[in-house]
Design a protein around this motif. Structure first.
Motif, mmCIF file in Angstrom:
data_model
loop_
_atom_site.group_PDB
_atom_site.id
_atom_site.type_symbol
_atom_site.label_atom_id
_atom_site.label_comp_id
_atom_site.label_asym_id
_atom_site.label_seq_id
_atom_site.Cartn_x
_atom_site.Cartn_y
_atom_site.Cartn_z
ATOM 1 N N LEU A 107 -9.750 9.763 -4.596
ATOM 2 C CA LEU A 107 -8.336 10.055 -4.420
ATOM 3 C C LEU A 107 -7.988 11.415 -5.007
ATOM 4 C CD1 LEU A 107 -6.852 6.600 -5.455
ATOM 5 C CD2 LEU A 107 -7.321 7.410 -3.147
ATOM 6 N N PRO A 108 -7.069 12.149 -4.397
ATOM 7 C CA PRO A 108 -6.650 13.446 -4.944
ATOM 8 C C PRO A 108 -5.770 13.259 -6.174
ATOM 9 C CG PRO A 108 -5.300 12.897 -3.046
ATOM 10 C CD PRO A 108 -6.366 11.830 -3.129
ATOM 11 N N LYS A 109 -5.644 14.309 -6.960
ATOM 12 C CA LYS A 109 -4.796 14.241 -8.154
ATOM 13 C C LYS A 109 -3.341 14.005 -7.773
ATOM 14 C CE LYS A 109 -5.593 17.326 -11.231
ATOM 15 N NZ LYS A 109 -5.629 18.612 -11.973
ATOM 16 N N PHE A 110 -2.881 14.728 -6.763
ATOM 17 C CA PHE A 110 -1.526 14.569 -6.255
ATOM 18 C C PHE A 110 -1.591 14.119 -4.807
ATOM 19 C CE2 PHE A 110 -1.083 17.875 -9.536
ATOM 20 C CZ PHE A 110 -0.074 17.337 -10.317
ATOM 21 N N LYS A 111 -0.627 13.330 -4.399
ATOM 22 C CA LYS A 111 -0.574 12.900 -3.010
ATOM 23 C C LYS A 111 -0.409 14.102 -2.103
ATOM 24 C CE LYS A 111 2.250 10.320 0.262
ATOM 25 N NZ LYS A 111 3.534 9.627 0.476
ATOM 26 N N ASN A 112 0.449 15.036 -2.503
ATOM 27 C CA ASN A 112 0.689 16.254 -1.741
ATOM 28 C C ASN A 112 1.369 17.278 -2.649
ATOM 29 O OD1 ASN A 112 3.425 15.391 -1.922
ATOM 30 N ND2 ASN A 112 3.194 14.222 -0.027
ATOM 31 N N ASP A 113 1.710 18.435 -2.082
ATOM 32 C CA ASP A 113 2.356 19.481 -2.871
ATOM 33 C C ASP A 113 3.728 19.053 -3.370
ATOM 34 O OD1 ASP A 113 0.207 21.178 -2.633
ATOM 35 O OD2 ASP A 113 1.006 22.244 -0.896
ATOM 36 N N ASP A 114 4.372 18.127 -2.650
ATOM 37 C CA ASP A 114 5.693 17.652 -3.083
ATOM 38 C C ASP A 114 5.615 17.011 -4.465
ATOM 39 O OD1 ASP A 114 6.851 18.544 -0.783
ATOM 40 O OD2 ASP A 114 6.954 16.593 0.197
ATOM 41 N N ASP A 115 4.572 16.244 -4.694
ATOM 42 C CA ASP A 115 4.419 15.588 -5.998
ATOM 43 C C ASP A 115 4.188 16.614 -7.108
ATOM 44 O OD1 ASP A 115 4.777 13.168 -4.827
ATOM 45 O OD2 ASP A 115 2.861 12.305 -5.442
ATOM 46 N N ARG A 116 3.368 17.606 -6.809
ATOM 47 C CA ARG A 116 3.097 18.650 -7.801
ATOM 48 C C ARG A 116 4.385 19.397 -8.160
ATOM 49 N NH1 ARG A 116 -1.765 21.128 -8.616
ATOM 50 N NH2 ARG A 116 -2.502 20.384 -6.584
ATOM 51 N N VAL B 21 15.974 4.393 -6.002
ATOM 52 C CA VAL B 21 14.599 4.616 -6.441
ATOM 53 C C VAL B 21 14.592 5.180 -7.852
ATOM 54 C CG1 VAL B 21 12.524 6.021 -6.083
ATOM 55 C CG2 VAL B 21 13.628 4.905 -4.138
ATOM 56 N N THR B 22 15.420 6.186 -8.091
ATOM 57 C CA THR B 22 15.498 6.799 -9.420
ATOM 58 C C THR B 22 15.904 5.771 -10.468
ATOM 59 O OG1 THR B 22 16.070 8.960 -8.484
ATOM 60 C CG2 THR B 22 16.625 8.593 -10.797
ATOM 61 N N LEU B 23 16.933 4.992 -10.174
ATOM 62 C CA LEU B 23 17.398 3.993 -11.135
ATOM 63 C C LEU B 23 16.308 2.977 -11.444
ATOM 64 C CD1 LEU B 23 21.036 3.260 -9.860
ATOM 65 C CD2 LEU B 23 20.305 4.833 -11.664
ATOM 66 N N ARG C 118 4.204 8.567 -8.547
ATOM 67 C CA ARG C 118 5.442 9.167 -9.023
ATOM 68 C C ARG C 118 5.871 8.561 -10.360
ATOM 69 N NH1 ARG C 118 9.082 12.226 -5.643
ATOM 70 N NH2 ARG C 118 7.707 13.631 -4.485
ATOM 71 N N ARG C 119 5.649 7.280 -10.549
ATOM 72 C CA ARG C 119 6.024 6.665 -11.832
ATOM 73 C C ARG C 119 5.203 7.259 -12.970
ATOM 74 N NH1 ARG C 119 6.808 0.382 -12.224
ATOM 75 N NH2 ARG C 119 8.560 1.043 -10.941
ATOM 76 N N LEU C 120 3.923 7.453 -12.736
ATOM 77 C CA LEU C 120 3.091 8.057 -13.768
ATOM 78 C C LEU C 120 3.585 9.470 -14.079
ATOM 79 C CD1 LEU C 120 0.666 8.056 -15.633
ATOM 80 C CD2 LEU C 120 -0.749 8.791 -13.702
ATOM 81 N N LEU C 121 3.944 10.220 -13.041
ATOM 82 C CA LEU C 121 4.451 11.579 -13.251
ATOM 83 C C LEU C 121 5.761 11.554 -14.032
ATOM 84 C CD1 LEU C 121 3.705 13.221 -9.778
ATOM 85 C CD2 LEU C 121 2.377 13.388 -11.895
ATOM 86 N N ARG C 122 6.642 10.629 -13.693
ATOM 87 C CA ARG C 122 7.909 10.509 -14.430
ATOM 88 C C ARG C 122 7.642 10.182 -15.900
ATOM 89 N NH1 ARG C 122 9.379 8.016 -9.272
ATOM 90 N NH2 ARG C 122 11.198 9.097 -8.388
ATOM 91 N N GLU D 128 0.818 -1.199 0.000
ATOM 92 C CA GLU D 128 0.000 0.000 0.000
ATOM 93 C C GLU D 128 0.854 1.253 0.000
ATOM 94 O OE1 GLU D 128 -2.797 -0.326 3.150
ATOM 95 O OE2 GLU D 128 -4.157 -1.577 1.985
ATOM 96 N N LYS D 129 1.989 1.222 0.704
ATOM 97 C CA LYS D 129 2.895 2.369 0.658
ATOM 98 C C LYS D 129 3.413 2.566 -0.761
ATOM 99 C CE LYS D 129 4.472 4.568 3.593
ATOM 100 N NZ LYS D 129 4.095 5.906 4.078
ATOM 101 N N THR D 130 3.693 1.460 -1.451
ATOM 102 C CA THR D 130 4.161 1.545 -2.831
ATOM 103 C C THR D 130 3.100 2.185 -3.716
ATOM 104 O OG1 THR D 130 5.555 -0.397 -2.575
ATOM 105 C CG2 THR D 130 4.954 0.200 -4.809
ATOM 106 N N PHE D 131 1.853 1.759 -3.555
ATOM 107 C CA PHE D 131 0.806 2.291 -4.410
ATOM 108 C C PHE D 131 0.489 3.739 -4.083
ATOM 109 C CE2 PHE D 131 0.138 -2.105 -5.399
ATOM 110 C CZ PHE D 131 -0.220 -2.052 -6.727
ATOM 111 N N LYS D 132 0.657 4.145 -2.830
ATOM 112 C CA LYS D 132 0.356 5.522 -2.462
ATOM 113 C C LYS D 132 1.439 6.469 -2.948
ATOM 114 C CE LYS D 132 -2.466 4.522 1.606
ATOM 115 N NZ LYS D 132 -2.558 4.576 3.059
ATOM 116 N N TYR D 133 2.637 5.952 -3.126
ATOM 117 C CA TYR D 133 3.740 6.854 -3.453
ATOM 118 C C TYR D 133 4.354 6.526 -4.807
ATOM 119 C CZ TYR D 133 8.164 9.313 -3.034
ATOM 120 O OH TYR D 133 9.231 10.109 -3.258
ATOM 121 N N MET D 134 4.855 5.312 -4.941
ATOM 122 C CA MET D 134 5.671 5.014 -6.104
ATOM 123 C C MET D 134 4.876 5.017 -7.407
ATOM 124 S SD MET D 134 8.558 4.991 -4.871
ATOM 125 C CE MET D 134 9.305 4.677 -6.453
ATOM 126 N N LEU D 135 3.682 4.499 -7.408
ATOM 127 C CA LEU D 135 2.946 4.459 -8.662
ATOM 128 C C LEU D 135 2.571 5.854 -9.144
ATOM 129 C CD1 LEU D 135 0.648 1.342 -8.542
ATOM 130 C CD2 LEU D 135 2.708 1.727 -9.861
#
Length: 342
Positions: A229-238, A296-298, A34-38, A25-32
């Motif tokens: 669900l919000p568009k972004f998890k938080n302002d950091d993602d935006r 994470v980046t790699l 971010r992957r879509l944004l990347r 769940e942590k992966t889906f809340k954060y990494m996915l």
């Protein structure tokens, strides 16, 4: 599909596998997210560079539009089960009006059309208001709704749901979950319709379905509104996506020189443009975002390369970026702090 399967595994075994569930769940809340944004950043960088565009502000606006459209797709997919249920209800009403209606026609099983989860989504102000504002819906595609309904009705899980002695709210949720995991990604007609609705949706379906499944897992019978669900998890993602796109574009030439430094034994002109772009974006992230761990980046850009570049690109990019990260870290060009040290 692997993301969806992993998510369902976590939900199914949440009571016995608390640690696994938490990690997934942590992966889906954060990494996915971010992957879509990347991925959006890489695609829009590709478009900007290949078209020789010079207006950075216009390209940033296009990037934001592509993100908005991905969020639209999340709502569009939530509307789909509602339309299928509405179609089922219309069939029941037509059957009742037959001149020689049978007992089954007059006394239908309404468990599906009365599904409490679907009723919540149908009545949701958040979903309906957003859909109306963005012009979303499936009214122009009755054949898709009919096909999905017929496939659903023919399925074993639907028959089991309809003939069970009783159905709890969680059973209602489970049916909708099975609809999205078993009917959508396997039906070419869905992708064809999505392509017709928006060219920006052709690679976003998997991400949108994961968001739908997460929403399903968060719904409760006591809820008066759907936990959208919000568009972004938080302002950091935006801020992350805006900065990643801008910094990569502004410093593209200098980051390409770094790539060339670590590909001296290769004919740089023969390296796929997408490979170079993925590597420069990864280098940009490693240099400019000190709180994001190098690993994470790699991992993220290697996965993007596997799906969106040439055959073997993942292995090639992995080797180049590994050397790049090690050397630039030793030289003090890449500096990590906080979470970035983990």
């Amino acid at each position: 599909k692997s993301y969806i399967s992993l998510f369902l595994f976590a939900q199914r075994y949440s009571f016995r596998e608390k640690i696994v569930t938490f990690a997934v769940e942590k992966t889906f809340k954060y990494m996915l997210s971010r992957r879509l944004l990347r991925l959006k950043a890489v695609k829009n960088l590709y478009s900007h560079l290949k078209s020789n565009a010079t207006d950075l502000a216009a390209s940033e606006k296009t990037l934001q539009h592509s993100i908005d459209k991905a969020y639209d797709l999340y709502f569009q997919m939530m509307l789909l089960i509602v339309d299928v249920a509405d179609y089922a209800e219309s069939r029941i009403e037509l059957a009742k009006q037959k001149h020689l209606a049978t007992y089954e026609d007059l006394n239908p099983n309404t468990r599906f059309v009365d599904n409490r989860l679907i009723a919540q989504w149908r009545a949701s102000g958040r979903i309906n208001d957003f859909a109306a504002k963005r012009g979303l819906g499936w009214a122009q595609y009755p054949e898709l709704i009919k096909t999905l309904y017929n496939n659903l009705v023919a399925s074993d899980y639907y028959q089991a749901y309809m003939t069970a002695e009783k159905a709890t709210y969680r059973d209602d949720v489970r049916l909708v979950e099975q609809f999205y995991t078993r009917e959508i990604e396997n039906l070419e007609m869905v992708e064809e319709v999505l392509d017709e609705q928006s060219i920006m949706w052709n690679d976003d379906l998997g991400f949108a379905l994961v968001m739908v499944l997460r929403t399903l897992s968060n719904c409760r019978a006591s809820h008066t509104e759907v936990p959208v669900l919000p568009k972004f998890k938080n302002d950091d993602d935006r801020e992350f996506i805006e900065e990643l796109f801008r910094r990569t574009l502004v410093n593209y030439d200098s980051y390409m020189k770094i790539v060339e430094r670590f590909t001296r034994n290769w004919d740089v002109e023969r390296i796929a443009f997408m490979d170079n772009l993925i590597m420069t974006t990864a280098i940009s992230e490693m240099i400019n975002f000190e709180s994001i761990p190098v690993k994470v980046t790699l991992d993220e850009y290697i996965e993007i390369a596997k799906h969106y570049s040439s055959v073997g690109s993942g292995t090639f990019i992995n080797g180049i970026l590994d050397k790049c990260a090690e050397t630039l870290t030793a030289e003090g060009v890449i500096v990590k702090s906080g979470r970035g040290l983990i």
